[in-house]
Design an enzyme around this catalytic site. Sequence first.
Site, PDB file in Angstrom:
ATOM      1  N   ARG A   1      -7.425   2.069   4.397  1.00 16.21           N
ATOM      2  CA  ARG A   1      -6.635   1.463   5.476  1.00 16.21           C
ATOM      3  C   ARG A   1      -5.195   1.956   5.392  1.00 16.21           C
ATOM      4  O   ARG A   1      -4.579   1.945   4.333  1.00 16.21           O
ATOM      5  CB  ARG A   1      -6.713  -0.059   5.429  1.00 16.21           C
ATOM      6  CG  ARG A   1      -6.207  -0.750   4.181  1.00 16.21           C
ATOM      7  CD  ARG A   1      -6.073  -2.252   4.457  1.00 16.21           C
ATOM      8  NE  ARG A   1      -5.977  -3.059   3.262  1.00 16.21           N
ATOM      9  CZ  ARG A   1      -4.852  -3.305   2.590  1.00 16.21           C
ATOM     10  NH1 ARG A   1      -3.716  -2.759   2.997  1.00 16.21           N
ATOM     11  NH2 ARG A   1      -4.863  -4.078   1.525  1.00 16.21           N
TER      12      ARG A   1
ATOM     13  N   TYR B   1       2.770  -1.415  -2.886  1.00 19.95           N
ATOM     14  CA  TYR B   1       1.957  -1.313  -4.096  1.00 19.95           C
ATOM     15  C   TYR B   1       1.146  -0.020  -4.161  1.00 19.95           C
ATOM     16  O   TYR B   1       0.489   0.248  -5.158  1.00 19.95           O
ATOM     17  CB  TYR B   1       1.002  -2.509  -4.168  1.00 19.95           C
ATOM     18  CG  TYR B   1       0.375  -2.869  -2.834  1.00 19.95           C
ATOM     19  CD1 TYR B   1      -0.714  -2.176  -2.331  1.00 19.95           C
ATOM     20  CD2 TYR B   1       0.918  -3.892  -2.058  1.00 19.95           C
ATOM     21  CE1 TYR B   1      -1.259  -2.490  -1.098  1.00 19.95           C
ATOM     22  CE2 TYR B   1       0.376  -4.225  -0.820  1.00 19.95           C
ATOM     23  CZ  TYR B   1      -0.712  -3.514  -0.342  1.00 19.95           C
ATOM     24  OH  TYR B   1      -1.244  -3.821   0.885  1.00 19.95           O
TER      25      TYR B   1
ATOM     26  N   HIS C   1      -2.049  -5.009   4.210  1.00 15.80           N
ATOM     27  CA  HIS C   1      -3.119  -5.993   4.353  1.00 15.80           C
ATOM     28  C   HIS C   1      -3.031  -6.723   5.685  1.00 15.80           C
ATOM     29  O   HIS C   1      -4.029  -6.846   6.402  1.00 15.80           O
ATOM     30  CB  HIS C   1      -3.048  -7.006   3.204  1.00 15.80           C
ATOM     31  CG  HIS C   1      -3.968  -8.166   3.374  1.00 15.80           C
ATOM     32  ND1 HIS C   1      -5.346  -8.025   3.366  1.00 15.80           N
ATOM     33  CD2 HIS C   1      -3.718  -9.496   3.581  1.00 15.80           C
ATOM     34  CE1 HIS C   1      -5.906  -9.220   3.552  1.00 15.80           C
ATOM     35  NE2 HIS C   1      -4.938 -10.121   3.689  1.00 15.80           N
TER      36      HIS C   1
END
Length: 332
Positions: free
Chosen positions: A247, A259, A251
């Site tokens: 992706r 991250y 998120h």
Amino acid sequence: MTATSLDRRARLQAGRPARYEAMCEIRAFEDRVQAMFFEGLVHGTTHTCQGQEAVAVGIAAAARPTDRVTCTYRGHGHALALGMHPRTVLGEITGRTIGSMGGVGGSMHLCDMSVGLLPTFAIIGAGIPVAAGAALTAQVRGTDDAAIGIFGDGAANIGAFHEGLNLAAIWKLPVVFVCENNQYGEYSAIRLTTPIEDLADRAISYGIPGEIVDGQDVDAVAEAVSGALERARAGQGPTLLEMKTYRYAGHSRADTAPYRPEGEFDRWYERDPINTYRARLIDEGEMTAEQAEEIEARVARRVAEAEETAAASDPASVDDMFRNIYAPAGGR
């Protein structure tokens, strides 16, 4: 299934340029949804799927409209690929009455039974046992329909995964379990939460086939899902397919994915499912560069028109939230 959704789904069977168009539509749609969120036009949360388009389109190309599909809150792409119109999906995301749930479900709760999409799930892994239940329905009724349960890599570590696969294996249910391994469960890399590299290896625990699939290749996805569905319809039970994908967005919402290790995004983008498919179709003579540009322009217009239509429709009201709630006559 409406004539419009039937036409949208049938396009994927018409040829590979249609698969290219479907992936372009998902990318353009998700890019616009992400921008709309930052513009304050989307309330609540959003989870977009840029980079995972080949998985959604490959599944839709292989499945029948009468098959039942469950998927996660990252479900915009699956809804579009299965045949839902962009204005219906965007209407739901923006809380408009034109939306598939009348604007009261929002981004994480899309549904259209006419294209086979059961309500999408905000609870991690919750769709896995529901897909097994949908498969049981087909088995009991004696049809040759099947179910497809789509979930993320994080769901492979919870009880519903093991319970759903175990039950489906014991009863030889006609279901295909599809893990969209996009390398991250929320903000955690899979290597930090899972002791094995290939989640497909877990299939052996239930005596069912497990297959690793290139989730950046729409044709490979369609072929793998078609084979698993054929096995399911023949009474041979479930299959676990692990789609290796990535992706591009964080998120959800404003997550910028700090991250990620340096260079990881760039390495995956080198195999972008849309760019590589475009080049392949042109190299193999199935599409010209001019035709690709026409497709991209058509998709841009379709998404813009969907936004205009959704914006012009009525917003869902507080009363709409209670319209489908059952209460016995006489009060309590």
